[in-house]
Design an enzyme around this catalytic site. Structure first.
Site, PDB file in Angstrom:
ATOM      1  N   HIS A 164       0.850  -1.192   0.000  1.00  0.00           N
ATOM      2  CA  HIS A 164       0.000   0.000   0.000  1.00  0.00           C
ATOM      3  C   HIS A 164       0.887   1.244   0.000  1.00  0.00           C
ATOM      4  O   HIS A 164       2.042   1.191   0.437  1.00  0.00           O
ATOM      5  CB  HIS A 164      -0.880   0.055   1.259  1.00  0.00           C
ATOM      6  CG  HIS A 164      -1.955  -0.989   1.305  1.00  0.00           C
ATOM      7  ND1 HIS A 164      -2.082  -1.896   2.341  1.00  0.00           N
ATOM      8  CD2 HIS A 164      -2.968  -1.252   0.451  1.00  0.00           C
ATOM      9  CE1 HIS A 164      -3.133  -2.673   2.118  1.00  0.00           C
ATOM     10  NE2 HIS A 164      -3.691  -2.307   0.979  1.00  0.00           N
TER      11      HIS A 164
ATOM     12  N   CYS B 208      -2.523   0.131   9.414  1.00  0.00           N
ATOM     13  CA  CYS B 208      -3.598  -0.778   8.951  1.00  0.00           C
ATOM     14  C   CYS B 208      -4.423  -1.363  10.088  1.00  0.00           C
ATOM     15  O   CYS B 208      -5.483  -1.914   9.839  1.00  0.00           O
ATOM     16  CB  CYS B 208      -2.992  -1.953   8.179  1.00  0.00           C
ATOM     17  SG  CYS B 208      -2.448  -1.547   6.540  1.00  0.00           S
TER      18      CYS B 208
HETATM   19  N1  GLY Z   1      -1.893  -9.137   4.504  1.00  0.00           N
HETATM   20  C1  GLY Z   1      -2.375  -7.881   4.166  1.00  0.00           C
HETATM   21  C2  GLY Z   1      -2.980  -7.862   2.821  1.00  0.00           C
HETATM   22  O1  GLY Z   1      -2.460  -8.522   1.952  1.00  0.00           O
HETATM   23  O2  GLY Z   1      -3.969  -7.263   2.545  1.00  0.00           O
END
Ligand code: GLY
Length: 255
Positions: free
Chosen positions: A163, A250
């Site tokens: 991200h 996150c």
């Molecule tokens: N493990 C986080 C994702 O791949 O969204």
């Protein structure tokens, strides 16, 4: 920020999506790290609500990806990863009982995950990478601008990290911290990026909240950058989430 939602780590965590080759997570340690994270938020005056674990969704502790909260409204996202889409509906009741909820769109093109959405003052940077595409970013832009026309929305194509916020976060309106493992596919003209040493790159995922900067690991450079920005540095150990390609930001939805 006064409120946070976090979601308990499921027993299934090790089955989540990851491209890291850091070995399987230690579940008991992950849970302790998650509790320390929630405590750190609580110590900053945030009321933290801990949602039940979702065993059918191994990545569901990464709750930030399922919604974007701005101006007292939650916009539910459309994750690119098919195995994560059910997490969105699972989060709907908890959000709807706290604020108005809108959908990014339940059909048509476009996907977007909250980890790609970076607010910096009146600017919003939307990372265009493997988890957010231009159509998804466009939908977010449209929904946010209808509630807040003063926001400037910019798209930031990048590669090298899952991200945008995995490798770039804001310490202030025109001050950013970056992981050199993140490659921006265009010039950065929106302020200064302070780049971490490559081996400390994971610490670029800083959660700035209530005068503090929470970061993962013991990076001295991150501590310096956070302090220089006038924030209180709070280092946390989130090694087990790093194994699952997950960052510190996150792990919560904040408002
Ligand atoms: N493990 C986080 C994702 O791949 O969204």
């Amino acid at each position: 920020m006064r409120h946070a939602l976090v979601r308990r780590v499921p027993d299934s965590m090790a089955r989540g999506i990851t491209r890291q080759r850091l070995g399987p997570p230690d579940l008991a340690l992950a849970r302790r790290q998650h509790e320390a994270y929630a405590r750190a938020l609580g110590s900053l005056g945030i009321e933290v609500t801990v949602l039940d674990a979702l065993e059918e969704f191994p990545d569901s502790a990464f709750i930030e990806d399922v919604a974007v909260i701005h101006g007292g409204v939650a916009i539910l996202t459309r994750p690119a990863a098919p195995e994560r889409r059910g997490e969105v509906e699972a989060a709907r009741p908890a959000l709807r009982s706290r604020m108005p909820v809108r959908d990014l769109g339940r059909s048509g093109p476009g996907f977007l995950e909250g980890g790609d959405v970076l607010f910096a003052g009146r600017e919003l940077f939307v990372g265009i990478g493997e988890r957010t595409d231009p159509a998804g970013a466009g939908r977010l832009r449209q929904r946010l601008l209808s509630g807040d026309p003063t926001l400037t929305v910019r798209y930031v194509p990048f590669r090298g990290r899952l991200h945008l916020k995995t490798g770039l976060t804001a310490l202030g309106p025109e001050l950013f911290v970056g992981d050199p493992g993140l490659t921006l596919e265009g010039p950065w003209e929106f302020g200064t990026v302070r780049w971490l040493p490559a081996e400390e790159g994971h610490a670029a995922n800083v959660l700035v909240v209530n005068g503090a900067g929470l970061f993962d690991g013991s990076s001295r450079s991150a501590r310096t950058f956070v302090t220089d920005a006038g924030l209180r540095p709070i280092p946390l150990d989130l090694s087990e989430f790093r194994k699952m390609d997950g960052g510190l930001t996150c792990l919560s939805l904040l408002w």
